[in-house]
Design a protein around this motif. Structure first.
Motif, mmCIF file in Angstrom:
data_model
loop_
_atom_site.group_PDB
_atom_site.id
_atom_site.type_symbol
_atom_site.label_atom_id
_atom_site.label_comp_id
_atom_site.label_asym_id
_atom_site.label_seq_id
_atom_site.Cartn_x
_atom_site.Cartn_y
_atom_site.Cartn_z
ATOM 1 N N ALA A 1 -3.918 -10.017 -0.097
ATOM 2 C CA ALA A 1 -2.937 -8.935 -0.050
ATOM 3 C C ALA A 1 -3.411 -7.766 0.808
ATOM 4 O O ALA A 1 -2.598 -7.010 1.341
ATOM 5 N N TYR A 2 -4.737 -7.619 0.929
ATOM 6 C CA TYR A 2 -5.288 -6.526 1.729
ATOM 7 C C TYR A 2 -6.673 -6.928 2.214
ATOM 8 O O TYR A 2 -7.271 -7.901 1.726
ATOM 9 N N ALA A 3 -7.192 -6.174 3.163
ATOM 10 C CA ALA A 3 -8.559 -6.390 3.646
ATOM 11 C C ALA A 3 -9.150 -5.058 4.082
ATOM 12 O O ALA A 3 -8.447 -4.194 4.611
ATOM 13 N N CYS A 4 -10.445 -4.909 3.852
ATOM 14 C CA CYS A 4 -11.152 -3.682 4.191
ATOM 15 C C CYS A 4 -12.008 -3.873 5.438
ATOM 16 O O CYS A 4 -12.707 -4.876 5.584
ATOM 17 N N ALA A 5 -11.959 -2.895 6.315
ATOM 18 C CA ALA A 5 -12.802 -2.843 7.499
ATOM 19 C C ALA A 5 -13.642 -1.571 7.400
ATOM 20 O O ALA A 5 -13.928 -1.088 6.296
ATOM 21 N N PRO B 1 -9.359 1.301 6.741
ATOM 22 C CA PRO B 1 -10.578 2.033 7.104
ATOM 23 C C PRO B 1 -11.302 2.547 5.863
ATOM 24 O O PRO B 1 -10.688 2.830 4.840
ATOM 25 N N ARG B 2 -12.618 2.644 5.978
ATOM 26 C CA ARG B 2 -13.423 3.173 4.879
ATOM 27 C C ARG B 2 -14.493 4.121 5.412
ATOM 28 O O ARG B 2 -14.817 4.099 6.603
ATOM 29 N N ILE B 3 -15.079 4.894 4.521
ATOM 30 C CA ILE B 3 -16.167 5.814 4.866
ATOM 31 C C ILE B 3 -17.465 5.278 4.266
ATOM 32 O O ILE B 3 -17.550 5.038 3.061
ATOM 33 N N HIS B 4 -18.477 5.100 5.109
ATOM 34 C CA HIS B 4 -19.790 4.677 4.623
ATOM 35 C C HIS B 4 -20.427 5.796 3.805
ATOM 36 O O HIS B 4 -20.405 6.964 4.197
#
Length: 230
Positions: A182-186, A199-202
């Motif tokens: 349903a979703y994917a994180c990059a 998008p994510r924040i390290h």
């Protein structure tokens, strides 16, 4: 975006956050009226118009130290998270990291225990391959087979996928979507930003309250906004 939670000095990849630092970071969220949740829960809340005050927390690679160090702290601060695991390396280690210490990964029982504790389990692929460089057969294994194995292991097909190394292109997005996620994180997917390239924040060991606040302010400036229908 977290990875390992452990005490230890050797960390050439900046992926290890000491438990004491994680506790301070979770407390920082709480003081601002923010609650950490898994990405699946965050997206459902967003769709329902009730995501205010929620922050998606992810832990990549499925390190075994999650159960010892991260899980008790998440519970203490009334948070949940998504743990992206590697069903092709159950009970193995981070062999893909050429430098730095070997870190043990969750085995099948560990993954089931994390799920039973209320955390969301997602796929990080099968063996931590860079999806932008592999052939079609490996791409299928990393996306489709990893999802099937986690379904067998937990009894629930994972809704979420996480691109190893944050490496994503249009071909990888199509494969992840075709596998049924349903979703994917990059990390920083640029123009690919959407439900299958979030998008994510390290977050690392050096992230004090001041650095977290700076990252919070810079995030919407450095990464495009998500589409309204995500």
């Amino acid at each position: 975006m977290y990875h390992s939670v452990d005490d230890g000095a050797e960390d050439p990849y900046d992926i290890t956050v000491p438990p004491a630092r994680l506790e301070r970071q979770l407390a920082w969220l709480g003081r601002r009226g923010l609650t950490g949740v898994g990405v699946g829960e965050l997206l459902r809340a967003h769709a329902a118009g009730r995501s205010r005050g929620l922050v998606g927390l992810t832990f990549d690679d499925g390190y075994a130290d999650f159960t010892e160090h991260a899980l008790p702290l998440l519970r203490r601060h009334a948070c949940t998270a998504t743990v992206f695991v590697l069903p092709g390396r159950l009970g193995g280690d981070n062999a893909w990291d050429a430098d730095g210490p070997r870190k043990p990964l969750l085995d099948a029982d560990g993954i089931r225990a994390v799920a039973a504790a209320g955390m969301e389990i997602g796929s990080h692929g099968l063996l931590h391959e860079r999806l932008t460089t592999v052939g079609d057969a490996v791409l299928h294994e990393e996306t489709h087979r990893s999802r099937a194995l986690l379904h067998d292991l937990t009894g629930t097909p994972p809704a979420g996928f996480c691109y190893p190394y944050g490496a994503v292109d249009s071909r990888a997005v199509r494969a992840v979507r075709a596998a049924g996620y349903a979703y994917a994180c990059a990390v920083d997917p640029g123009p690919l930003t959407g439900p299958h390239a979030l998008p994510r924040i390290h977050v690392g060991a050096r992230d004090t309250a001041l650095r977290l606040r700076a990252k919070q302010l810079l995030h919407p400036l450095r990464r495009p906004a998500l589409p309204e229908d995500v």
